[in-house]
Design an enzyme around this catalytic site. Structure first.
Site, PDB file in Angstrom:
ATOM      1  N   HIS A 209       3.727   3.219   3.688  1.00 25.26           N
ATOM      2  CA  HIS A 209       3.307   4.624   3.737  1.00 25.26           C
ATOM      3  C   HIS A 209       4.251   5.541   2.956  1.00 25.26           C
ATOM      4  CE1 HIS A 209       0.758   7.746   5.074  1.00 25.26           C
ATOM      5  NE2 HIS A 209       0.442   7.253   6.251  1.00 25.26           N
ATOM      6  N   ASP A 213      -0.634   7.126   0.614  1.00 23.20           N
ATOM      7  CA  ASP A 213      -1.220   7.635   1.848  1.00 23.20           C
ATOM      8  C   ASP A 213      -2.426   6.798   2.274  1.00 23.20           C
ATOM      9  OD1 ASP A 213       0.613   9.733   2.039  1.00 23.20           O
ATOM     10  OD2 ASP A 213      -0.582  10.999   0.718  1.00 23.20           O
TER      11      ASP A 213
END
Length: 244
Positions: A209, A213
């Site tokens: 992450h 995204d």
């Protein structure tokens, strides 16, 4: 002999070097990246049909994994998917210009991940040949350092063991890994609500992450699912047919 909390010990097994290395790498992977897994169901009628109809005199019938290697290699060359084909280091995202796909192989002495280099520029028949050679080397403990280094993304398929879905752990310094479950048939509905039967699998994409995204990862899974449902889209990728 007992443990500190009084539990009786039946056997003590020392970790062999391979298992110790795997344990250390997986622990490091979880500690040093922000891992998130997205899962989705996918209708894979196109994938099943393509494999059933595949006829190529110069190549044996490919496995689902081998077909997926070619499809994923193609997807990772797209600009919108570049972060899944990158590595994270020194607080920088380094997008890689080639797709080197690692494919997890279970052996009697542990899990190994041989790498198909420059996979997006190879034909399916070449991928079939190379992956089978690497799998045999892995099972006979004959892999070289060059066979397991340089991966930019990893594919792991547990469908042959009857697993539906599972979380995966990134193979550092890569950014993503895709897990694929078993393919099974079930009743479904078409666009007109007629009852049909469909081939289903589950896809699990674990990604860092820090690098991308969830929306980017979700779009990747959506596009992959659409391809696996459509035999013509698979043919376009496998046989390098340009979209008209």
């Amino acid at each position: 002999m007992e443990t500190k909390n009084g539990l009786p010990i039946k056997e003590i097994i020392e970790l062999d070097p391979v298992r110790l290395t795997i344990a250390e790498r997986m622990t490091s992977s979880l500690q040093n990246s922000a891992q998130l897994t997205l899962m989705r169901e996918a209708r894979v009628d196109g994938l099943v049909k393509f494999r059933e109809n595949y006829e190529e005199s110069s190549s044996p019938k490919p496995t689902y994994t081998e077909i997926l290697v070619k499809i994923i290699g193609n997807l990772l060359t797209k600009e919108e998917n570049k972060f899944l084909n990158s590595i994270m280091g020194e607080n920088k995202i380094k997008v890689i210009s080639v797709v080197n796909l690692g494919v997890a192989v279970a052996t009697d002495y542990g899990l190994v991940v041989p790498v198909i280099k420059d996979v997006n520029n190879k034909t399916l028949s070449v991928i079939v040949k190379e992956l089978r050679e690497l799998s045999n080397k892995a099972k006979n403990m004959q892999l070289t350092l060059d066979n397991i280094e340089g991966g930019t993304f990893t594919l792991t398929n547990l469908g042959m063991f009857g697993i539906d879905s599972f979380t995966t752990i990134i193979n550092p310094p890569q950014t993503g890994i895709l897990g694929v479950g078993r393919i099974f048939k079930r009743p479904d509905f078409d666009e007109k609500n007629n009852i049909i039967s469909s081939y289903i699998t589950w896809l699990s994409l674990t990604f860092d992450h820090r690098v991308l995204d969830g929306a980017i990862a979700a779009i990747f899974l959506k596009e992959l699912s659409e391809i696996l449902y459509d035999e013509e889209k698979i043919k376009e990728i496998i046989f390098n047919i340009k979209n008209k």
